[in-house]
Design a protein around this motif. Structure first.
Motif, PDB file in Angstrom:
ATOM      1  N   ASP A   1       0.839  -1.184   0.000  1.00  0.00           N
ATOM      2  CA  ASP A   1       0.000   0.000   0.000  1.00  0.00           C
ATOM      3  C   ASP A   1       0.882   1.245   0.000  1.00  0.00           C
ATOM      4  OD1 ASP A   1      -2.374   1.425   0.050  1.00  0.00           O
ATOM      5  OD2 ASP A   1      -2.448   1.491   2.235  1.00  0.00           O
ATOM      6  N   MET A   2       0.516   2.220  -0.832  1.00  0.00           N
ATOM      7  CA  MET A   2       1.261   3.478  -0.892  1.00  0.00           C
ATOM      8  C   MET A   2       0.345   4.518  -1.524  1.00  0.00           C
ATOM      9  SD  MET A   2       4.869   4.294  -2.859  1.00  0.00           S
ATOM     10  CE  MET A   2       5.860   3.336  -1.711  1.00  0.00           C
ATOM     11  N   ASP A   3       0.267   5.695  -0.921  1.00  0.00           N
ATOM     12  CA  ASP A   3      -0.602   6.720  -1.485  1.00  0.00           C
ATOM     13  C   ASP A   3       0.001   7.297  -2.763  1.00  0.00           C
ATOM     14  OD1 ASP A   3       1.097   8.998  -0.943  1.00  0.00           O
ATOM     15  OD2 ASP A   3       0.359   9.039   1.118  1.00  0.00           O
ATOM     16  N   ALA A   4      -0.831   8.028  -3.485  1.00  0.00           N
ATOM     17  CA  ALA A   4      -0.444   8.541  -4.802  1.00  0.00           C
ATOM     18  C   ALA A   4       0.774   9.459  -4.731  1.00  0.00           C
ATOM     19  CB  ALA A   4      -1.625   9.260  -5.443  1.00  0.00           C
ATOM     20  N   GLY A   5       0.842  10.315  -3.723  1.00  0.00           N
ATOM     21  CA  GLY A   5       1.969  11.244  -3.609  1.00  0.00           C
ATOM     22  C   GLY A   5       3.291  10.542  -3.378  1.00  0.00           C
ATOM     23  N   ALA A   6       3.286   9.553  -2.503  1.00  0.00           N
ATOM     24  CA  ALA A   6       4.514   8.806  -2.219  1.00  0.00           C
ATOM     25  C   ALA A   6       4.949   7.990  -3.437  1.00  0.00           C
ATOM     26  CB  ALA A   6       4.308   7.888  -1.014  1.00  0.00           C
ATOM     27  N   PHE A   7       3.971   7.422  -4.155  1.00  0.00           N
ATOM     28  CA  PHE A   7       4.298   6.653  -5.353  1.00  0.00           C
ATOM     29  C   PHE A   7       4.897   7.557  -6.421  1.00  0.00           C
ATOM     30  CE2 PHE A   7       3.421   4.677  -9.430  1.00  0.00           C
ATOM     31  CZ  PHE A   7       3.889   3.388  -9.227  1.00  0.00           C
ATOM     32  N   GLU A   8       4.298   8.712  -6.626  1.00  0.00           N
ATOM     33  CA  GLU A   8       4.824   9.649  -7.619  1.00  0.00           C
ATOM     34  C   GLU A   8       6.245  10.081  -7.265  1.00  0.00           C
ATOM     35  OE1 GLU A   8       3.776  13.958  -9.630  1.00  0.00           O
ATOM     36  OE2 GLU A   8       2.146  12.741  -8.846  1.00  0.00           O
ATOM     37  N   ALA A   9       6.500  10.320  -5.989  1.00  0.00           N
ATOM     38  CA  ALA A   9       7.855  10.680  -5.552  1.00  0.00           C
ATOM     39  C   ALA A   9       8.844   9.554  -5.856  1.00  0.00           C
ATOM     40  CB  ALA A   9       7.860  11.010  -4.059  1.00  0.00           C
ATOM     41  N   LEU A  10       8.405   8.316  -5.683  1.00  0.00           N
ATOM     42  CA  LEU A  10       9.254   7.163  -5.978  1.00  0.00           C
ATOM     43  C   LEU A  10       9.545   7.073  -7.479  1.00  0.00           C
ATOM     44  CD1 LEU A  10      10.648   4.817  -4.537  1.00  0.00           C
ATOM     45  CD2 LEU A  10       8.573   3.481  -4.891  1.00  0.00           C
ATOM     46  N   VAL A  11       8.539   7.346  -8.305  1.00  0.00           N
ATOM     47  CA  VAL A  11       8.747   7.347  -9.757  1.00  0.00           C
ATOM     48  C   VAL A  11       9.770   8.423 -10.130  1.00  0.00           C
ATOM     49  CG1 VAL A  11       7.651   7.814 -11.997  1.00  0.00           C
ATOM     50  CG2 VAL A  11       6.493   6.367 -10.310  1.00  0.00           C
ATOM     51  N   ILE A  12       9.658   9.592  -9.544  1.00  0.00           N
ATOM     52  CA  ILE A  12      10.611  10.680  -9.828  1.00  0.00           C
ATOM     53  C   ILE A  12      12.015  10.279  -9.401  1.00  0.00           C
ATOM     54  CG2 ILE A  12      11.260  13.046  -9.206  1.00  0.00           C
ATOM     55  CD1 ILE A  12       8.186  13.619  -9.056  1.00  0.00           C
TER      56      ILE A  12
END
Length: 115
Positions: A2-13
């Motif tokens: 589980d990971m919220d959208a903001g944390a996932f986007e930061a990981l992609v970056i």
């Protein structure tokens, strides 16, 4: 996982920043987008290149909408159990979709071990 959208986007970056410069410097008029899941709601597709590959372009000029590389959050989270697995899968997805931008098809990506 589980990971919220903001944390996932930061990981992609973060993963995008770790890619070799010569891989990303040649990306012209491309935006990276994170979406929850594909339009059909499936969890099978991890990413998608939405655009015209360099090998198929006859010209590309001013006023063109940017191509998009989409990374889907929920399918990644459904397939990964640890943060390290998630990082690896995001990395692979980014390389895979960037390869499509350069005109490398899925068959060749399978040969290279990226599909």
């Amino acid at each position: 996982m589980d990971m919220d959208a903001g944390a996932f986007e930061a990981l992609v970056i973060e993963e995008l920043d770790l890619l070799p410069d010569d891989m990303v410097d040649r990306l012209d008029n491309v935006v990276f987008v994170v979406e929850d899941r594909p339009e059909d709601g499936s969890l099978d597709l991890l990413g998608m290149y939405d655009g015209l590959a360099l090998t198929e372009r006859t010209q590309y000029g001013m006023g063109e909408l940017p191509d998009r590389i989409i990374v889907y959050r929920e399918p990644h989270l459904a397939q990964c159990e640890t943060l390290d697995e998630l990082r690896d899968e995001i990395h692979t997805t980014l390389v895979h979709e960037i390869a499509h931008f350069h005109g490398i098809d899925d068959a060749h990506l399978h040969e290279l071990g990226w599909a």
